[in-house]
Design an enzyme around this catalytic site. Structure first.
Site, PDB file in Angstrom:
ATOM      1  N   ARG A 158       0.870  -1.441  -0.012  1.00  0.00           N
ATOM      2  CA  ARG A 158      -0.086   0.017   0.215  1.00  0.00           C
ATOM      3  C   ARG A 158       0.890   1.285   0.087  1.00  0.00           C
ATOM      4  O   ARG A 158       0.691   2.287   0.787  1.00  0.00           O
ATOM      5  CB  ARG A 158      -0.971  -0.018   1.224  1.00  0.00           C
ATOM      6  CG  ARG A 158      -1.982  -0.924   1.260  1.00  0.00           C
ATOM      7  CD  ARG A 158      -2.972  -1.194   0.252  1.00  0.00           C
ATOM      8  NE  ARG A 158      -3.693  -2.356   0.090  1.00  0.00           N
ATOM      9  CZ  ARG A 158      -3.074  -3.349  -0.475  1.00  0.00           C
ATOM     10  NH1 ARG A 158      -2.167  -3.465  -1.493  1.00  0.00           N
ATOM     11  NH2 ARG A 158      -3.908  -4.449  -0.523  1.00  0.00           N
ATOM     12  N   SER A 202     -10.265  -0.229   4.544  1.00  0.00           N
ATOM     13  CA  SER A 202      -9.436  -0.508   5.708  1.00  0.00           C
ATOM     14  C   SER A 202      -8.494   0.832   6.186  1.00  0.00           C
ATOM     15  O   SER A 202      -8.118   1.497   5.352  1.00  0.00           O
ATOM     16  CB  SER A 202      -8.407  -1.647   5.404  1.00  0.00           C
ATOM     17  OG  SER A 202      -8.847  -2.749   5.105  1.00  0.00           O
ATOM     18  N   GLU A 261      -3.506   2.897   6.885  1.00  0.00           N
ATOM     19  CA  GLU A 261      -3.524   2.557   5.467  1.00  0.00           C
ATOM     20  C   GLU A 261      -3.861   3.941   4.764  1.00  0.00           C
ATOM     21  O   GLU A 261      -3.382   4.504   3.925  1.00  0.00           O
ATOM     22  CB  GLU A 261      -4.268   1.598   5.045  1.00  0.00           C
ATOM     23  CG  GLU A 261      -4.162   1.232   3.617  1.00  0.00           C
ATOM     24  CD  GLU A 261      -4.915   0.180   3.227  1.00  0.00           C
ATOM     25  OE1 GLU A 261      -4.640  -1.018   3.737  1.00  0.00           O
ATOM     26  OE2 GLU A 261      -5.582   0.243   2.152  1.00  0.00           O
TER      27      GLU A 261
HETATM   28  C1  LIG Z   1     -15.408   0.647   0.296  1.00  0.00           C
HETATM   29  C2  LIG Z   1     -13.868   0.717  -0.015  1.00  0.00           C
HETATM   30  C3  LIG Z   1     -13.035  -0.521  -0.225  1.00  0.00           C
HETATM   31  C4  LIG Z   1     -11.824  -0.534  -0.341  1.00  0.00           C
HETATM   32  N1  LIG Z   1     -11.110  -1.549  -0.657  1.00  0.00           N
HETATM   33  C5  LIG Z   1      -9.747  -1.464  -1.026  1.00  0.00           C
HETATM   34  C6  LIG Z   1      -9.079  -2.804  -1.432  1.00  0.00           C
HETATM   35  O1  LIG Z   1      -9.754  -3.767  -1.427  1.00  0.00           O
HETATM   36  N2  LIG Z   1      -7.867  -2.742  -1.741  1.00  0.00           N
HETATM   37  C7  LIG Z   1      -7.052  -1.416  -1.664  1.00  0.00           C
HETATM   38  O2  LIG Z   1      -5.824  -1.238  -1.912  1.00  0.00           O
HETATM   39  N3  LIG Z   1      -7.622  -0.253  -1.215  1.00  0.00           N
HETATM   40  C8  LIG Z   1      -9.216  -0.223  -0.825  1.00  0.00           C
HETATM   41  N4  LIG Z   1      -9.730   0.953  -0.652  1.00  0.00           N
HETATM   42  C9  LIG Z   1      -8.890   2.182  -0.779  1.00  0.00           C
HETATM   43  C10 LIG Z   1      -8.867   2.993  -1.806  1.00  0.00           C
HETATM   44  O3  LIG Z   1     -10.026   2.800  -2.585  1.00  0.00           O
HETATM   45  C11 LIG Z   1      -7.623   2.818  -2.766  1.00  0.00           C
HETATM   46  O4  LIG Z   1      -6.489   3.076  -1.667  1.00  0.00           O
HETATM   47  C12 LIG Z   1      -7.559   3.586  -3.753  1.00  0.00           C
HETATM   48  O5  LIG Z   1      -6.385   3.306  -4.560  1.00  0.00           O
HETATM   49  C13 LIG Z   1      -7.332   5.057  -3.601  1.00  0.00           C
HETATM   50  O6  LIG Z   1      -7.795   5.865  -4.884  1.00  0.00           O
HETATM   51  P1  LIG Z   1      -8.169   7.383  -4.779  1.00  0.00           P
HETATM   52  O7  LIG Z   1      -8.199   7.720  -6.268  1.00  0.00           O
HETATM   53  O8  LIG Z   1      -9.599   7.516  -3.961  1.00  0.00           O
HETATM   54  O9  LIG Z   1      -7.164   8.086  -4.115  1.00  0.00           O
HETATM   55  P2  LIG Z   1      -7.356   9.173  -3.038  1.00  0.00           P
HETATM   56  O10 LIG Z   1      -7.972   8.761  -1.767  1.00  0.00           O
HETATM   57  O11 LIG Z   1      -7.959  10.304  -3.290  1.00  0.00           O
HETATM   58  O12 LIG Z   1      -5.692   9.466  -2.618  1.00  0.00           O
HETATM   59  C14 LIG Z   1      -4.763   8.489  -1.971  1.00  0.00           C
HETATM   60  C15 LIG Z   1      -3.554   9.288  -1.970  1.00  0.00           C
HETATM   61  O13 LIG Z   1      -3.115   9.195  -3.357  1.00  0.00           O
HETATM   62  C16 LIG Z   1      -2.720  10.330  -3.691  1.00  0.00           C
HETATM   63  N5  LIG Z   1      -2.991  10.442  -5.134  1.00  0.00           N
HETATM   64  C17 LIG Z   1      -4.460  10.396  -5.588  1.00  0.00           C
HETATM   65  N6  LIG Z   1      -4.439  10.499  -7.023  1.00  0.00           N
HETATM   66  C18 LIG Z   1      -3.120  11.008  -7.196  1.00  0.00           C
HETATM   67  C19 LIG Z   1      -2.431  11.391  -8.378  1.00  0.00           C
HETATM   68  N7  LIG Z   1      -3.255  11.349  -9.667  1.00  0.00           N
HETATM   69  N8  LIG Z   1      -1.048  11.663  -8.487  1.00  0.00           N
HETATM   70  C20 LIG Z   1      -0.389  11.775  -7.312  1.00  0.00           C
HETATM   71  N9  LIG Z   1      -0.960  11.494  -6.187  1.00  0.00           N
HETATM   72  C21 LIG Z   1      -2.425  11.145  -5.974  1.00  0.00           C
HETATM   73  C22 LIG Z   1      -3.324  11.197  -2.596  1.00  0.00           C
HETATM   74  O14 LIG Z   1      -2.638  12.405  -2.516  1.00  0.00           O
HETATM   75  C23 LIG Z   1      -3.109  10.485  -1.503  1.00  0.00           C
HETATM   76  O15 LIG Z   1      -1.956  10.509  -0.792  1.00  0.00           O
HETATM   77  C24 LIG Z   1     -11.092   1.062  -0.315  1.00  0.00           C
HETATM   78  C25 LIG Z   1     -11.662   2.075  -0.226  1.00  0.00           C
HETATM   79  C26 LIG Z   1     -13.113   1.745   0.119  1.00  0.00           C
HETATM   80  C27 LIG Z   1     -13.836   3.124   0.225  1.00  0.00           C
END
Ligand SMILES: Cc1cc2nc3c(=O)[nH]c(=O)nc-3n(C[C@H](O)[C@H](O)[C@H](O)COP(=O)(O)OP(=O)(O)OC[C@H]3O[C@@H](n4cnc5c(N)ncnc54)[C@H](O)[C@@H]3O)c2cc1C
Length: 300
Positions: free
Chosen positions: A173, A222, A292
């Site tokens: 992660r 998580s 995480e």
């Molecule tokens: C119901 C639910 C289930 C989930 N299940 C999982 C799972 O099974 N496995 C898992 O790994 N995660 C899971 N997640 C967590 C999450 O969805 C992942 O970590 C996902 O990859 C985050 O993507 P995001 O676009 O929402 O990033 P954000 O939450 O918007 O950002 C996360 C991080 O990435 C950075 N970031 C985002 N986009 C960029 C970009 N373009 N350039 C530079 N930095 C950037 C942000 O600054 C921040 O530090 C879950 C979340 C939820 C709500």
């Protein structure tokens, strides 16, 4: 900030907002306002935004779907970049994929499964974007983005830079991309597989998620990483914290590594619950839980 706002509005084709509540851009539905919220129209627009922010010495944070993000109640001083319109998707016949950071992971997964390309189907149901997935090395069902990402294009005020998977330095992660850097695009390598088998794997993952993660309110998945050899949810459970409440935030009854916004929680409620979980788990099992989720912004 006023002069910069006006300049951004003049020079960008995309959307620029002032004092935008981050609760509108996080899956937890909490978070105070950001001074500037910028949604560039395309990569060129994003480069202009980065140049203007750099010249004005205005710090920025890039976000995706906000599905792994806790923004404190005082909000964010500086700018939030939301590259949601970077949605290019090119799927080559040999399994090479070029994809924009703003594309929802689910759109990418559906498209590659339909083309009979394996490597992402285990991630079905993750609600983030490609950019957030690369930064977080999102993973599930025995797969993670690190297994398929060949390189990423990072955008900066000096122009784009290609980062190889070695430089991205993926870990559990995590990756080497730090706050303030902007992933604009990623190149992936997937492998051909029987489309029917892939479609079954995809549906299986979606069904398993629906059963396990119907937790009764807005959440960010998580909250804690699994420490080596043990599940975070088990440690939280054993500490007697399933269902624990702080203000409007609650440890989910269904999955104790999830915190749910049950009754109009603020970020402060969630942070207090996180601290309580860490303290109690450390006291009872000696394990220091690491979050995480990413925590950003200022206290109110
Ligand atoms: C119901 C639910 C289930 C989930 N299940 C999982 C799972 O099974 N496995 C898992 O790994 N995660 C899971 N997640 C967590 C999450 O969805 C992942 O970590 C996902 O990859 C985050 O993507 P995001 O676009 O929402 O990033 P954000 O939450 O918007 O950002 C996360 C991080 O990435 C950075 N970031 C985002 N986009 C960029 C970009 N373009 N350039 C530079 N930095 C950037 C942000 O600054 C921040 O530090 C879950 C979340 C939820 C709500």
């Amino acid at each position: 900030m006023n002069g910069l706002y006006e300049q951004l509005c003049r020079e960008l084709r995309g959307r620029v907002l002032r004092d935008e509540p981050m609760s509108r851009h996080t899956t937890w539905r909490v978070g105070g306002p950001t001074d500037l919220f910028i949604e560039p129209a395309d990569g060129e627009d994003l480069a202009v935004a980065l140049r203007l922010l750099t010249t004005a010495r205005c710090p920025w944070l890039t976000i995706g779907a906000g599905s792994n993000l806790l923004v404190r109640d005082g909000g964010i001083r500086g700018a939030v970049l939301h590259p949601t319109r970077l949605r290019r998707l090119e799927i080559g016949n040999g399994g090479g994929v070029r994809v924009g950071a703003g594309l929802p992971l689910m759109t990418l997964i559906r498209a590659t499964v339909a083309r009979g390309l394996a490597g992402l189907e285990g991630l079905a149901g993750i609600p983030g974007t490609v950019g957030g997935g690369v930064v977080m090395n999102a993973g599930a069902g025995g797969q993670q983005l690190a297994d398929v990402v060949e390189s990423a294009i990072l955008l900066g005020p000096q122009g784009p830079e290609v980062w190889s998977r070695e430089r991205l330095d993926f870990a559990y992660r995590a990756s080497a991309v730090s706050a303030g850097q902007v992933v604009g695009e990623a190149t992936l390598r997937l492998r051909p597989e029987d489309p029917r088998r892939l479609a079954e794997a995809f549906s299986g993952r979606m069904a398993a998620r629906a059963a396990a993660q119907r937790v009764g309110g807005p959440n960010a998945g998580s909250v804690f990483k699994n420490p080596p050899g043990v599940s975070a949810w088990r440690l939280i459970d054993e500490a007697g914290l399933r269902g624990a409440v702080e203000g409007g935030a609650q440890v989910a009854e269904r999955h104790s590594n999830f915190i749910v916004n049950r009754h109009g929680a603020c970020a402060g409620d969630i942070l207090r619950l996180i601290d309580r979980i860490r303290e109690e788990v450390r006291r009872q099992s000696g394990v220091a839980l690491e979050t995480e989720i990413r925590i950003v912004g200022e206290d109110r």
